[in-house]
Design an enzyme around this catalytic site. Sequence first.
Site, mmCIF file in Angstrom:
data_model
loop_
_atom_site.group_PDB
_atom_site.id
_atom_site.type_symbol
_atom_site.label_atom_id
_atom_site.label_comp_id
_atom_site.label_asym_id
_atom_site.label_seq_id
_atom_site.Cartn_x
_atom_site.Cartn_y
_atom_site.Cartn_z
ATOM 1 N N THR A 67 79.289 30.898 -17.908
ATOM 2 C CA THR A 67 80.638 31.533 -18.001
ATOM 3 C C THR A 67 81.030 31.571 -19.499
ATOM 4 O OG1 THR A 67 81.179 30.994 -15.742
ATOM 5 C CG2 THR A 67 83.042 31.171 -17.316
ATOM 6 N N SER B 151 73.841 30.584 -14.363
ATOM 7 C CA SER B 151 73.147 29.251 -14.034
ATOM 8 C C SER B 151 72.484 29.436 -12.662
ATOM 9 C CB SER B 151 73.661 28.030 -14.468
ATOM 10 O OG SER B 151 74.748 27.703 -13.427
ATOM 11 N N SER B 152 73.163 30.522 -11.884
ATOM 12 C CA SER B 152 72.714 30.392 -10.262
ATOM 13 C C SER B 152 71.440 30.854 -10.392
ATOM 14 C CB SER B 152 73.854 30.940 -9.406
ATOM 15 O OG SER B 152 74.036 32.317 -10.033
HETATM 16 N N1 ASP Z 1 78.232 31.086 -12.505
HETATM 17 C C1 ASP Z 1 78.622 30.378 -13.740
HETATM 18 C C2 ASP Z 1 77.240 29.923 -14.037
HETATM 19 O O1 ASP Z 1 76.902 28.781 -13.480
HETATM 20 C C3 ASP Z 1 79.793 29.523 -13.422
HETATM 21 C C4 ASP Z 1 79.957 28.589 -14.937
HETATM 22 O O2 ASP Z 1 79.298 28.824 -15.851
HETATM 23 O O3 ASP Z 1 80.928 28.127 -14.791
HETATM 24 O O4 ASP Z 1 76.500 30.260 -15.026
#
Ligand code: ASP
Length: 334
Positions: free
Chosen positions: A12, A56-57
């Site tokens: 994010t 990162s998922s």
């Molecule tokens: N979906 C994002 C990730 O993990 C959430 C974040 O960065 O807070 O890449």
Amino acid sequence: MRKICLIYTGGTIGMKQNPNGKLAPVDFDQLRASIPALALLPVELDVVTVDKPVDSSEMQPEGWIDLVERIEEHYQDYDGFVLLHGTDTMAYTASALSFLIQGLKKPIIITGSQLPVGVLRTDATENLLSALEFAAMERDGEALIQEVCIYFEYKLYRGNRAYKRSSNEFDAFSSPNYPALAESGVRMSLNEDLLWKPVESILRFQKKVDASVGVVALYPGLDFTKVPVLEDWKVILLRTFGAGNAPNTPAFIDFLQRCEKGGVQIINTSQCVSGRIVPGLYDSSSALEQFNTLSAKDMTFESALVKAMVLLGRNLGRDEFIIKFSESLSGECA
Ligand code: ASP
């Protein structure tokens, strides 16, 4: 001046809305321009971007190995490393690096943010600047922090002790079984007594992980006769109740027997985030005891899972796997 390598992996922190209105990673130069204070920090900063920054998922074990290789390549050139990473799987990556790099003498601090960098009220600026300051801390030229950490919302955690606890609060991480290593307030206060002192004196970079690990979560009503033991699972993490309890039913015992027959090592890890596995405390853990299950002790689920993958990647015999899993490799358990 301390030399820090900043590795941008996505998350994010570096995202913007794409034409479909969804958040997606952008390149680092856009991010840097949004944090002018970076230029004021008394550190020499080089930025490396991974080939494809991701949410990162989407991070996979190959991504951990890529980071290990980048850190190995640049290890002698820098005093420390700061990784920008999405929060979703940050705890898995932190655990992986803490096990894959042994004998670390420099800090690897992973951070990210809940709101993208360009957004008003973003937490990215503080997280990044403080992570860099912690990475630059030294005494007589030697880095004060010599382990993999997560820095988030005014706290520095041991990376393999932390997990993501909230998707909507700035205070997104928690380390239930080990205190925060440091807090950043008006002063940056580092508790040196809590820092990890490497047991391995030789620096080693492991570049192989074996993800043949299954996860089975217990819940009331689970029909064990329907739980498969897949052929390619070498380890199953069993998410038990409380202090490591499971039902002593014939169906559960049959499941354990199927695991044993298939040569699958069971690791007992609790669904409770705080506390530890206490084998034998309740009669309901006796079936697990009979089947030589391994205890994840007070490890986080993330840490126990990744530790199993890293140890499988070392091709150890069964006994050695059990010994190594039970040891604290990088301060992940007590
Ligand atoms: N979906 C994002 C990730 O993990 C959430 C974040 O960065 O807070 O890449």
